[in-house]
Structure formats: structure tokens, C-alpha cells
Design a protein around this motif. Sequence first.
Motif, PDB file in Angstrom:
ATOM      1  N   LYS A 210     -34.365 -21.728 -74.892  1.00 43.86           N
ATOM      2  CA  LYS A 210     -33.661 -21.898 -76.173  1.00 43.86           C
ATOM      3  C   LYS A 210     -34.647 -22.000 -77.324  1.00 43.86           C
ATOM      4  CE  LYS A 210     -29.762 -24.236 -73.942  1.00 43.86           C
ATOM      5  NZ  LYS A 210     -29.050 -25.530 -73.738  1.00 43.86           N
ATOM      6  N   THR A 211     -35.769 -22.692 -77.076  1.00 45.02           N
ATOM      7  CA  THR A 211     -36.797 -22.827 -78.110  1.00 45.02           C
ATOM      8  C   THR A 211     -37.410 -21.474 -78.436  1.00 45.02           C
ATOM      9  OG1 THR A 211     -37.316 -25.075 -77.357  1.00 45.02           O
ATOM     10  CG2 THR A 211     -38.961 -23.976 -78.722  1.00 45.02           C
ATOM     11  N   ALA A 212     -37.648 -20.644 -77.407  1.00 41.08           N
ATOM     12  CA  ALA A 212     -38.216 -19.316 -77.632  1.00 41.08           C
ATOM     13  C   ALA A 212     -37.301 -18.450 -78.489  1.00 41.08           C
ATOM     14  CB  ALA A 212     -38.493 -18.625 -76.301  1.00 41.08           C
ATOM     15  N   ASP A 213     -36.002 -18.649 -78.358  1.00 44.89           N
ATOM     16  CA  ASP A 213     -35.063 -17.890 -79.183  1.00 44.89           C
ATOM     17  C   ASP A 213     -35.055 -18.375 -80.630  1.00 44.89           C
ATOM     18  OD1 ASP A 213     -34.078 -16.075 -77.273  1.00 44.89           O
ATOM     19  OD2 ASP A 213     -32.694 -17.569 -76.464  1.00 44.89           O
ATOM     20  N   LYS A 214     -35.170 -19.699 -80.816  1.00 46.87           N
ATOM     21  CA  LYS A 214     -35.103 -20.262 -82.167  1.00 46.87           C
ATOM     22  C   LYS A 214     -36.468 -20.318 -82.845  1.00 46.87           C
ATOM     23  CE  LYS A 214     -31.109 -23.195 -81.027  1.00 46.87           C
ATOM     24  NZ  LYS A 214     -30.615 -24.596 -80.879  1.00 46.87           N
ATOM     25  N   GLU A 215     -37.502 -20.640 -82.067  1.00 43.29           N
ATOM     26  CA  GLU A 215     -38.865 -20.768 -82.597  1.00 43.29           C
ATOM     27  C   GLU A 215     -39.811 -19.977 -81.692  1.00 43.29           C
ATOM     28  OE1 GLU A 215     -39.984 -24.932 -83.421  1.00 43.29           O
ATOM     29  OE2 GLU A 215     -37.946 -25.423 -82.797  1.00 43.29           O
ATOM     30  N   PRO A 216     -39.840 -18.656 -81.822  1.00 43.07           N
ATOM     31  CA  PRO A 216     -40.607 -17.829 -80.878  1.00 43.07           C
ATOM     32  C   PRO A 216     -42.110 -18.078 -80.880  1.00 43.07           C
ATOM     33  CG  PRO A 216     -39.765 -16.514 -82.719  1.00 43.07           C
ATOM     34  CD  PRO A 216     -39.103 -17.845 -82.812  1.00 43.07           C
ATOM     35  N   ASP A 217     -42.626 -18.781 -81.882  1.00 39.02           N
ATOM     36  CA  ASP A 217     -44.060 -19.091 -81.901  1.00 39.02           C
ATOM     37  C   ASP A 217     -44.386 -20.400 -81.183  1.00 39.02           C
ATOM     38  OD1 ASP A 217     -44.362 -16.840 -83.542  1.00 39.02           O
ATOM     39  OD2 ASP A 217     -43.947 -18.021 -85.335  1.00 39.02           O
ATOM     40  N   ASN A 218     -43.371 -21.138 -80.794  1.00 39.54           N
ATOM     41  CA  ASN A 218     -43.553 -22.444 -80.161  1.00 39.54           C
ATOM     42  C   ASN A 218     -43.674 -22.265 -78.649  1.00 39.54           C
ATOM     43  OD1 ASN A 218     -43.336 -25.033 -79.093  1.00 39.54           O
ATOM     44  ND2 ASN A 218     -41.777 -25.696 -80.552  1.00 39.54           N
ATOM     45  N   MET A 219     -44.883 -22.472 -78.116  1.00 38.16           N
ATOM     46  CA  MET A 219     -45.107 -22.273 -76.693  1.00 38.16           C
ATOM     47  C   MET A 219     -45.148 -23.577 -75.896  1.00 38.16           C
ATOM     48  SD  MET A 219     -49.176 -21.347 -76.454  1.00 38.16           S
ATOM     49  CE  MET A 219     -49.084 -20.037 -77.664  1.00 38.16           C
ATOM     50  N   ALA A 220     -44.935 -24.709 -76.566  1.00 36.50           N
ATOM     51  CA  ALA A 220     -45.118 -26.005 -75.908  1.00 36.50           C
ATOM     52  C   ALA A 220     -44.208 -26.166 -74.694  1.00 36.50           C
ATOM     53  CB  ALA A 220     -44.885 -27.133 -76.904  1.00 36.50           C
ATOM     54  N   TYR A 221     -42.899 -25.921 -74.877  1.00 38.50           N
ATOM     55  CA  TYR A 221     -41.963 -26.160 -73.781  1.00 38.50           C
ATOM     56  C   TYR A 221     -42.141 -25.159 -72.641  1.00 38.50           C
ATOM     57  CZ  TYR A 221     -39.519 -29.487 -76.778  1.00 38.50           C
ATOM     58  OH  TYR A 221     -39.215 -30.558 -77.561  1.00 38.50           O
ATOM     59  N   SER A 222     -42.442 -23.897 -72.986  1.00 32.79           N
ATOM     60  CA  SER A 222     -42.622 -22.907 -71.925  1.00 32.79           C
ATOM     61  C   SER A 222     -43.885 -23.212 -71.117  1.00 32.79           C
ATOM     62  CB  SER A 222     -42.681 -21.495 -72.504  1.00 32.79           C
ATOM     63  OG  SER A 222     -43.786 -21.323 -73.354  1.00 32.79           O
ATOM     64  N   SER A 223     -44.951 -23.683 -71.788  1.00 34.20           N
ATOM     65  CA  SER A 223     -46.160 -24.077 -71.057  1.00 34.20           C
ATOM     66  C   SER A 223     -45.886 -25.291 -70.178  1.00 34.20           C
ATOM     67  CB  SER A 223     -47.296 -24.390 -72.031  1.00 34.20           C
ATOM     68  OG  SER A 223     -47.768 -23.220 -72.655  1.00 34.20           O
ATOM     69  N   LEU A 224     -45.136 -26.253 -70.701  1.00 32.10           N
ATOM     70  CA  LEU A 224     -44.809 -27.451 -69.931  1.00 32.10           C
ATOM     71  C   LEU A 224     -43.981 -27.095 -68.700  1.00 32.10           C
ATOM     72  CD1 LEU A 224     -44.815 -30.540 -69.648  1.00 32.10           C
ATOM     73  CD2 LEU A 224     -42.782 -30.599 -71.116  1.00 32.10           C
ATOM     74  N   ALA A 225     -42.982 -26.231 -68.863  1.00 32.04           N
ATOM     75  CA  ALA A 225     -42.146 -25.834 -67.724  1.00 32.04           C
ATOM     76  C   ALA A 225     -42.983 -25.127 -66.658  1.00 32.04           C
ATOM     77  CB  ALA A 225     -41.012 -24.932 -68.204  1.00 32.04           C
ATOM     78  N   LYS A 226     -43.895 -24.263 -67.087  1.00 32.76           N
ATOM     79  CA  LYS A 226     -44.755 -23.554 -66.129  1.00 32.76           C
ATOM     80  C   LYS A 226     -45.659 -24.534 -65.379  1.00 32.76           C
ATOM     81  CE  LYS A 226     -46.514 -19.487 -64.673  1.00 32.76           C
ATOM     82  NZ  LYS A 226     -47.639 -19.865 -63.828  1.00 32.76           N
ATOM     83  N   ILE A 227     -46.218 -25.504 -66.067  1.00 32.69           N
ATOM     84  CA  ILE A 227     -47.075 -26.505 -65.429  1.00 32.69           C
ATOM     85  C   ILE A 227     -46.296 -27.297 -64.386  1.00 32.69           C
ATOM     86  CG2 ILE A 227     -48.298 -28.689 -65.839  1.00 32.69           C
ATOM     87  CD1 ILE A 227     -49.140 -27.491 -68.577  1.00 32.69           C
ATOM     88  N   GLU A 228     -45.126 -27.778 -64.755  1.00 29.80           N
ATOM     89  CA  GLU A 228     -44.330 -28.594 -63.834  1.00 29.80           C
ATOM     90  C   GLU A 228     -43.871 -27.782 -62.624  1.00 29.80           C
ATOM     91  OE1 GLU A 228     -43.914 -31.885 -64.025  1.00 29.80           O
ATOM     92  OE2 GLU A 228     -45.266 -31.762 -65.741  1.00 29.80           O
ATOM     93  N   LEU A 229     -43.500 -26.534 -62.849  1.00 28.01           N
ATOM     94  CA  LEU A 229     -43.072 -25.684 -61.738  1.00 28.01           C
ATOM     95  C   LEU A 229     -44.232 -25.433 -60.784  1.00 28.01           C
ATOM     96  CD1 LEU A 229     -42.742 -22.596 -60.516  1.00 28.01           C
ATOM     97  CD2 LEU A 229     -40.807 -24.160 -60.466  1.00 28.01           C
ATOM     98  N   ASP A 230     -45.411 -25.126 -61.323  1.00 25.60           N
ATOM     99  CA  ASP A 230     -46.586 -24.906 -60.477  1.00 25.60           C
ATOM    100  C   ASP A 230     -46.908 -26.157 -59.663  1.00 25.60           C
ATOM    101  OD1 ASP A 230     -46.851 -22.353 -61.441  1.00 25.60           O
ATOM    102  OD2 ASP A 230     -48.444 -22.821 -62.861  1.00 25.60           O
TER     103      ASP A 230
END
Length: 370
Positions: free
Chosen positions: A285-305
Motif C-alpha cells: 500500500k505504501t508503494a502505491d501511495k509513496e513509491p519512493d518510500n522503501m522502508a516497509y518493503s525492506s522491513l518485510a523482506k528482512i523479516e521474511l528472510d
Amino acid sequence: MINLDRYAATYGEKYGEHIEWLREVASAVDNYQDIHSNTDFRNEQLDALLLSSFSMTTEERVRMFEQLSYGDPGALLFSPGPSLSGVILNEAGSEEQKAHFYDYLKEHNCRTFFAVTEPSKGSDAGRLESRYTNGTLSGEKWLIGNGARGDIGVVLFKTGASPLATRAALVTKDMIDSPQVKRRLLKQHCLRGARLSYLKFDELPIPQEQLLGEHLHPCERGLFSMIRTFNKMRPCVVGLSIGYAQAAVDVLLDHGKDAGISQDACRHFNTILSTIRAVNLVAAKTADKEPDNMAYSSLAKIELDDLVKQMRPFLFQHFSKLQSDHFTHVRKFMRDSYAFDFMEGTHVIQKHNLVNILKRNDYVSPWSGQ
């Protein structure tokens, strides 16, 4: 055999037939050799669904990819569709380029590729060695999904030394089939359906009208649009892994007890997956609203790994108990899950992303005493 009741409990029943088909062809996709045919393992309904992802939001795409990967992510990546090329075209392509890309996929139902990674520089889009000079492209790419069999795709390169010199171009069927391009399939152990490939461009002519972002401000057409693309695709990669892990956990919840597998551990993994799924949807949802904001996508990738790195040792401890046909999908997950850490930025890269975000925001730790 997929337990559709468990699938429905998590996702509903939207893609039940598709995930069953993907699971059925997964082993055949792993062993498939003919890299030039586009007539293999066709599913018209699934192909149409993947084509529709071209116009989806990031959140819609993430939800769809996660559910379909419950069937098998390798078979899903093997399938025709817009893939990453579609995301960057939506970000930086002109209306004419997007229309050409979509119409070609609709007519030919083919695989696509997104050529970023290079043998010497990895996926660092700011340090690429491929060069576009005097209207021609020269350079090497590797670890490119469907690169040896895709009809159409996008290639990244540099036109100079500055960050603004990172550019992309839409490469058509005629261009990729020219003598100036060499392509071959790479040997692959994990997630074989991705069909990772090597490409070499030797002064390939690329007309200026094929360059992405010519209609945009110079600051938006290069590295800026690449970052937005990666931020929108990273939650999709996390979704692929979540769906795969969820399917493995569901198998263990159904049959693990008979093999002496701790059900408490399986329920723990299930709970963590639910939490990561929620974080990843926030990232989408953040990528759709704020496409320059990578914080949440990086956090999700870290937790999944981190979760996958907990699951693999647990499964290897019980490997001798996981030999029946019930656990075929679990064993495949144990192998393929290694691939996800290298997709859309490794664990270390994502941590660096978060550190840089905190630095830019002048973050003050609540434990610093200030």
C-alpha cells in the motif's frame, strides 16, 4: 494434494484452480529443457490473469502473487506475463511503449525479461557497466529471469557516469533475436522455473524511441524510476515467498504430526507468517501511495528472510521424516527458498536501506537517553 480448506481459510477461494494447476506442473517445469518454445505448459485462464497484472496496483499484484505461489512460485515465474518489465514500463514508459508491450503480450502470450544484473556489478543500477553510446548498446547481463526465452523486455544501462545517466530501453522481438545479442540458459539448482539466463549485447542498435522516460524530466527517467520499480516489486517477491512458506506450513499442519513434527513449531511459523503478511501488505500500500518510500518493503523482506532461515534448519533436523509423497512440496520449499534471499536485494542490502533511511530522517533511538 492441496488442502483447499486451509488455503481458503487464509486466502479465500479466488485462485484455487490455478494453484492446483501450478502444483501439478511444478516438477515438469523443474525438468523442462526446451528454452525456445513458448507452447509449453499453457493455461489460458492463468495467462489472462497474469496479463491483467499489468494494470494492477502493487497491493493487488502482491495479493495475487502470494496466492498463486501457494501452488508453486517456480511454475508461476515460468509462466508468460508482464513481470518486472511491466512494472517499470508503467513507471517510466510512454503511452505508446506501454500499448506496444501490452498488445504484443496479448497477441503472443510470451515470456518477458528485465535485464539489470551484471557479472561484475551485480544489481547496483547506479554502477552498471553496460553502455549505450551512439545509438547502440554493449554489455553483459546475467541472472535474468526468462532472459534466454523472452520475446520482449527491458534492459538497463548507463549513458555516462552520473546517476542521471542510468537509463532503460524496451527491447522488442526483432531486436533480441538479432545477431548482436547472444543468449543462453544458466545452470540453476533453486527455483528453476525462473530460467535464469545470460545475455550479451554487442553494439545492438536501439532507436531513441525505445528509450524509456524520454517524456519525463531527466531526474525522473533514470535511477529515480528504477528505485520506484524495485520498491513496487519487492513486496511482490516477499509475497511469492510468503505463499510458498504458507503452503509448506499447511502441509506440516496436516501431516507433520504423523511424522513426529512438532505442531507447536508449525503453529509458531504460521503465526509469524500472518504477521509478515500484514507488514508486506502495508509495504504494498505504501508503494502505491509513496513509491519512493522503501522502508516497509525492506522491513518485510528482512523479516521474511529471517523466518525462512528459522524454518530451514528445523526442516533439515527432520529431513529423514519428510520422505513420503505428502512432503514433496515441503522438500521443494527447502531447496527453492534459498533463491528468495537473492531476489530484489539480499538481507544485508535491505538492512543497509533501513540504516540509510534512519540516517536521513535523523532518527533518535528511544534508548539513547536523549
